[in-house]
Design an enzyme around this catalytic site. Sequence first.
Site, mmCIF file in Angstrom:
data_model
loop_
_atom_site.group_PDB
_atom_site.id
_atom_site.type_symbol
_atom_site.label_atom_id
_atom_site.label_comp_id
_atom_site.label_asym_id
_atom_site.label_seq_id
_atom_site.Cartn_x
_atom_site.Cartn_y
_atom_site.Cartn_z
ATOM 1 N N GLU A 160 1.058 -0.923 0.060
ATOM 2 C CA GLU A 160 0.608 -0.108 0.240
ATOM 3 C C GLU A 160 1.155 1.335 0.344
ATOM 4 O O GLU A 160 0.523 2.428 0.775
ATOM 5 C CB GLU A 160 -0.588 -0.307 1.265
ATOM 6 C CG GLU A 160 -2.124 -1.086 1.112
ATOM 7 C CD GLU A 160 -3.236 -0.875 1.939
ATOM 8 O OE1 GLU A 160 -3.731 -2.255 2.173
ATOM 9 O OE2 GLU A 160 -2.593 -0.748 3.308
ATOM 10 N N GLU A 238 -6.615 -7.280 -1.162
ATOM 11 C CA GLU A 238 -6.942 -8.161 0.704
ATOM 12 C C GLU A 238 -8.060 -7.375 0.186
ATOM 13 O O GLU A 238 -9.030 -6.042 0.273
ATOM 14 C CB GLU A 238 -6.105 -6.341 1.613
ATOM 15 C CG GLU A 238 -5.340 -6.649 1.880
ATOM 16 C CD GLU A 238 -4.498 -5.871 2.370
ATOM 17 O OE1 GLU A 238 -5.094 -4.895 3.486
ATOM 18 O OE2 GLU A 238 -2.899 -5.154 2.936
#
Length: 584
Positions: A160, A238
């Site tokens: 991320e 995710e």
Amino acid sequence: MKKMNEFAIKDEFLLNGETVKIISGALHYFRVVPEYWRDRLEKLKAMGCNTVETYVPWNVHEPKKGMFNFKGMYNIAEFISIAQELDLWVIIRPSPYICAEWEFGGLPAWLLKDENMRIRCHYEPFLQHVDEYFQVLFEQLVPLQVNYGGPIIMMQVENEYGGYGNDKQYMRAVANMMLEKGCVVPLVTSDGPWHDMLENGSIQELAFPTVNCGSNLKGHFKKLKEFNNGTGPLMVMEFWIGWFDAWGDAEHHTRDEKSAAQELKDVLEVGHVNFYMFHGGTNFGFMSGANYYEKLLPDTTSYDYDAPLTEWGDTTPKYEAFKQVISETTKIPEVAFSTEIIKKEYGEVQCKNRVSLFETLDSLSEPIYSDYTLPMEKLDQNYGYILYRTNIGKKRKIEDFRLVNANDRAHVYINQELKCTKYDLELPVQESFELTAEENTLDILVENMGRVNYSIKMEEQRKGIKNGVVINGAYQSEWQHYPLPLDNIDQVDFSKEFKEGSAAFHQFQFEVEEIHDTFLDFQGWGKGVAFVNGFNLGRFWKIGPQKKLYIPGPLLKKGLNEIILFETEGIYQDKIYLTDKPGS
């Protein structure tokens, strides 16, 4: 001889040239006792998953610079090998930073001993540390790739990163390190689909982009397809099917299984999935992280995540709902569960001994002198508590008392009597009080509540007191520092005295004939940390939402067992209760 395979990312995910559908679940080996790895992986397979995904936290594998640990709960090669025995593929996320609601996002705290350290960017000293860590880590991972007969099919670069920075030079440096150290499987990145995150965090010439999100999967897949110019598979790395808890939250976060199952159905129609989390597990020890936006939000010891498997490994209605959706895409295998797990109520345990921290301080820590206050990291301490002590002189009025650049929670004592407790935003607030004794000793017990694991606040995570303590407008000098990482709990001297209202250690002993899982009910206790047979079980705090600590059976032993609670608020009971009932 192991069968050699090739995994590739083209228009689809290909294994030996054949299209494969990735149905994966996140399961972190470092949040589960090794004795239960096989059980959790069997339940993953039985839900219909063909792949397991895990992060790799740098801070547990290199707890001190140049000292590496791949044993016990951190034996990643053993975890991957068990997955392979169960015919599961493995996605590894070995980046220096993992987030994961894990202490400092997996970065080792010793990085912060360097006052000039810049993390997660093209800063040469940081990259040098990463390179030296990767040199050792990839010795574990390289032989386990599919090309060499192992189960690893993909590795992720950073994590991320688009929500932190856009330093493409740094991202390419990390990716190239992975390749140089022997990664031969495809590299991927994962970022949120919002704002500039995909653009910031992607290096498409080296790694394939995926997305992280929990809802509106069809819309986010559309954006991902556009970002990839219409080529390649669509994957949510995710798929957030629950959420984590912070101390002080009103209640345990949950997500209903119906909405999550519908989103899963949408994903599987067009793409690939990794559940975050399939099984959350536990933030044992001092490893829970924190978030910081308007205020500090430290994470609970439980990382249950409202996942398909509970923190203690039970299946849930969400598990069954997901299994049903997956069965519409692929055949669910028959799996025989090999580990019998039973919950047991061991009942009430009376306190055997207790001793105040001040009384046993010298058995736990040797003081380190400095003219000025030093943060934990300068003292080669990563986690736990630290006590600062100085003489502040004669009786008089203290009109201006302040802690300057301190983290996270401090108990202030004058002559071992508690004056105040200050937390987060309260730390720099001015206090005043009267000194009444002829000579006065100031003690400040500071707790590291877990370093922030996400966002720009990660650059401000030195713990303890960095700048100093102001007394009547001036910095106080001449300090003794007592590091208290509490990794030597066996050195607590219970023959010393206990004083009411003080930070103290409380010892409990009980006999066990049958070893099973149990839960420590800490209601009636204030705040602190629990140890089971010397193992740091994690933090407890009366503010909830967590009310019990999960004790996996393998932490117990036949015969005499010991639980020690270090409690800092002076709020305690004469007993604890070990119940077979999880939850609040």
